[in-house]
Write a protein that holds these residues in place. Structure first.
Motif, short mmCIF file in Angstrom:
data_model
loop_
_atom_site.label_atom_id
_atom_site.label_comp_id
_atom_site.label_asym_id
_atom_site.label_seq_id
_atom_site.Cartn_x
_atom_site.Cartn_y
_atom_site.Cartn_z
N ASP A 73 0.85 -1.19 0.00
CA ASP A 73 0.00 0.00 0.00
C ASP A 73 0.89 1.24 0.00
OD1 ASP A 73 0.39 1.02 2.90
OD2 ASP A 73 -0.24 -1.05 3.20
N ARG A 74 0.27 2.36 -0.27
CA ARG A 74 1.05 3.58 -0.45
C ARG A 74 1.72 4.05 0.84
NH1 ARG A 74 -3.82 6.57 -3.33
NH2 ARG A 74 -3.84 4.47 -4.18
N LEU A 75 1.12 3.79 2.00
CA LEU A 75 1.73 4.20 3.26
C LEU A 75 3.03 3.43 3.51
CD1 LEU A 75 -1.36 4.62 5.61
CD2 LEU A 75 0.06 6.42 4.59
N ASP B 167 -2.19 13.87 5.41
CA ASP B 167 -3.59 13.73 5.00
C ASP B 167 -3.65 12.91 3.71
OD1 ASP B 167 -3.50 15.65 2.62
OD2 ASP B 167 -2.87 16.96 4.27
N GLU B 168 -4.85 12.52 3.33
CA GLU B 168 -5.03 11.63 2.19
C GLU B 168 -4.52 12.25 0.90
OE1 GLU B 168 -8.62 9.16 -0.10
OE2 GLU B 168 -9.01 10.21 1.78
N VAL C 23 -0.73 12.15 0.82
CA VAL C 23 -0.27 10.78 0.60
C VAL C 23 -0.40 10.42 -0.87
CG1 VAL C 23 -0.80 8.35 1.06
CG2 VAL C 23 -0.68 9.98 2.95
N ASP C 24 -1.54 10.76 -1.46
CA ASP C 24 -1.77 10.46 -2.87
C ASP C 24 -0.74 11.16 -3.75
OD1 ASP C 24 -3.93 8.95 -2.11
OD2 ASP C 24 -5.44 10.41 -2.72
#
Length: 390
Positions: free
Chosen positions: A149-151, A179-180, A183-184
């Motif tokens: 996953d991206r995290l 925040d989202e 992260v994106d």
């Protein structure tokens, strides 16, 4: 009656003599039209790599260096053993030699080569991504590929000193996990760095390209060290009777379009719906050229803006490049064919499609003509360095 039998015998004998002559006859001189077609396939006719306005670091050497490291990085995966290079192996022309990609799980399709993909507006067999960087992100979160996953990815980049310095030099600061949206954005930046490396993966120079240069220098078209006579006959079939260049045209031997060629699925599997699903996915993907993570200002996304979405796309898959095709078995979107000979037999017969309409028509070539086509395809081989650089 005897006269009829005699006439039939004469006709059959004449036909056999004609076939024998075709098999044994030396290559004849190229016509001007044939020479133009041959030159259009030369690696020397390949234009510069097109810009990617959706990726601001696409041509930054620092991004390519960072992306090169990430391409071979296994710690981005859930089990710590899978990297981009697991399936896109440099020694196999950036494929894996398997019918379907195998990583943490098993992929639904064959692993295509990414060499030369910087010239294509679409990625994957169904074109479900419209940039190299958007494509690079997809396997990371696919449970059958990296399973990550991206995290996890961003935490690695932030905690690894070398990666963090490289990221900061490109994007002005460490990857934010606040925040989202941040992260994106940071995750998209990782994909853009990997794409910068992949843009360096250019097709190599083959014996076929040297043959064209030989012709352009006034060399003899038959008496030369680059293509043997079987390959010369195969080249004539390729640009002529076999109609290969209807789809496999240009210096990369692909029009980068989507075609239904009546491919049957593997036993027990449903037919591949192909582009009809891929186009819907690329339009909905948040990392597409028109999305917020794109660096494009909106003026450079014409491929996506005017993309076809009609039912004629059912069962259609992207035309692969034929450069180094002898090194990328098995073949087709599901790895249906183990050998190039099977691929040619398929196109020679052009069976009816299970879904949609088969665009191909039977070629009706003799077995020895298919062998000549195979011989020619071997002339498209070119070496690749094991570290991924030509």
């Amino acid at each position: 009656m005897r006269k009829l039998v005699l006439l039939v015998a004469i006709a059959l004998t004449a036909g056999l003599i004609h076939q024998a002559w075709q098999r044994l006859a030396p290559p004849r001189p190229w016509t001007g039209e044939e020479l133009a077609a041959i030159r259009s396939l030369s690696i020397d006719a390949l234009p510069p790599v097109p810009p990617d306005p959706s990726n601001a670091v696409a041509d930054d050497p620092r991004a390519a260096e960072f992306g090169h490291a990430l391409f071979f990085e296994t710690r981005m995966s859930a089990n710590g053993f899978i990297a981009c290079a697991t399936c896109h192996q440099p020694i196999r022309h950036f494929t894996d030699g398997l019918p379907l990609g195998v990583a943490i799980g098993v992929s639904g399709r064959n692993t295509p080569s990414i060499v030369g993909s910087q010239y294509s507006p679409w990625l994957y067999w169904d074109g479900r991504r419209d940039s190299q960087w958007a494509q690079a992100l997809s396997p990371i979160e696919d449970p059958n590929e990296h399973g990550s996953d991206r995290l996890r990815v961003l935490s690695l980049v932030a905690s690894e000193p070398v990666y963090r310095r490289r990221y900061e030099s490109l994007f002005g600061g460490p990857p934010s996990l606040l925040d989202e949206a941040s992260v994106d954005r940071a995750f998209a930046n990782v994909g853009k760095a990997i794409a910068a490396y992949e843009r360096l993966l250019m097709p190599g120079r083959s014996a076929f390209d040297d043959y064209i240069a030989h012709l352009d220098g006034g060399g003899d078209p038959v008496d030369q060290p680059f293509l043997d006579r079987e390959q010369l006959h195969g080249l004539r079939l390729f640009i002529g009777e076999a109609r290969c260049t209807e789809c496999h045209n240009g210096p990369l031997f692909t029009n980068n379009e989507f075609h239904n060629t009546g491919l049957l699925p593997p036993p027990g599997k449903l037919p591949d719906r192909g582009r009809i699903d891929g186009v819907r996915e690329v339009l909905a993907n948040p990392f597409n050229c028109l999305g917020e993570m794109s660096d494009d200002d909106g003026d450079g996304c014409d491929e996506l803006r005017f993309v076809r979405t009609g039912v004629e796309l059912i069962g259609a898959t992207r035309t692969p490049s034929l450069r180094n095709v002898t090194q990328t078995a098995p073949y087709q979107s599901r790895g249906q064919f183990e050998t190039l000979g099977e691929v040619l037999e398929h196109y020679n017969e052009a069976p009816q499609a299970m879904i949609g309409h088969n665009e191909a028509e039977p070629l009706g070539l003799a077995g020895w003509e298919l062998e000549r086509l195979l011989a020619f395809l071997a002339a498209l081989e070119a070496p690749v360095d094991v570290d991924g650089r030509w």
